[in-house]
Write an enzyme that holds these catalytic residues in place. Structure first.
Site, PDB file in Angstrom:
ATOM      1  N   GLU A   7     -12.738   2.285  -0.236  1.00 60.19           N
ATOM      2  CA  GLU A   7     -11.850   3.245  -0.882  1.00 60.19           C
ATOM      3  C   GLU A   7     -11.537   2.931  -2.348  1.00 60.19           C
ATOM      4  OE1 GLU A   7      -9.448   0.131   1.206  1.00 60.19           O
ATOM      5  OE2 GLU A   7     -11.202   1.321   1.736  1.00 60.19           O
ATOM      6  N   ASP A  34       0.870  -1.172   0.000  1.00 61.36           N
ATOM      7  CA  ASP A  34       0.000   0.000   0.000  1.00 61.36           C
ATOM      8  C   ASP A  34       0.910   1.227   0.000  1.00 61.36           C
ATOM      9  OD1 ASP A  34      -1.755   2.142   0.790  1.00 61.36           O
ATOM     10  OD2 ASP A  34      -3.119   0.659   1.646  1.00 61.36           O
ATOM     11  N   HIS A  88     -10.378  -6.415  -2.088  1.00 60.96           N
ATOM     12  CA  HIS A  88      -9.000  -6.507  -1.607  1.00 60.96           C
ATOM     13  C   HIS A  88      -8.960  -6.750  -0.106  1.00 60.96           C
ATOM     14  CE1 HIS A  88     -10.055  -2.225  -1.308  1.00 60.96           C
ATOM     15  NE2 HIS A  88      -9.145  -2.105  -0.357  1.00 60.96           N
TER      16      HIS A  88
END
Length: 129
Positions: free
Chosen positions: A88, A29, A93
């Site tokens: 988001e 990330d 995920h």
């Protein structure tokens, strides 16, 4: 329209890959909650994790489980937390987040890590796969 994750899968956007198969991808990330925060996705773009068919869902979790030990060895922590938020980015995920306390999974408190540091972290995690 393709999600940012689909663009990463297609190579249109660079990422710090941890591992990849024909169906799944794990990468760091770039706005992590903690050092080593890894995203695990199916390559097939499906918005909601519970809309994945059973085989893809189970495979995603098995792939995440294979990545977890490498993160734990590379990043000193008490354990790896797992979260599915899904608001988001409209692409299913899983977040794998190194934790020493509950506050390490605060999605409102993002770290600023340079691209060079992310590359080093990814390489370190990959070395334990």
């Amino acid at each position: 329209m393709s999600s940012i994750f689909s663009k990463i899968v297609a190579g249109e956007i660079p990422s710090h890959k941890i591992a990849e198969t024909d169906q799944y991808l794990a990468f760091l990330d770039v706005f992590p909650c903690a050092v080593g925060h890894t995203l695990v996705i199916p390559k097939k773009e499906i918005d909601y994790i519970f809309d994945l068919d059973d085989e893809l869902y189970t495979g995603l979790m098995q792939f995440a489980k294979q990545i977890e030990p490498a993160i734990r060895k590379a990043i000193p922590c008490k354990r790896i937390g797992i979260a599915v938020v899904g608001l988001e980015v409209p692409h299913a995920h899983v977040h794998l987040i190194p934790m020493n306390s509950m506050s390490d999974m605060n999605f409102n408190n993002k770290l600023k890590i340079s691209q060079e540091e992310l590359a080093e972290i990814a390489a370190k995690i990959r070395s334990f796969l």
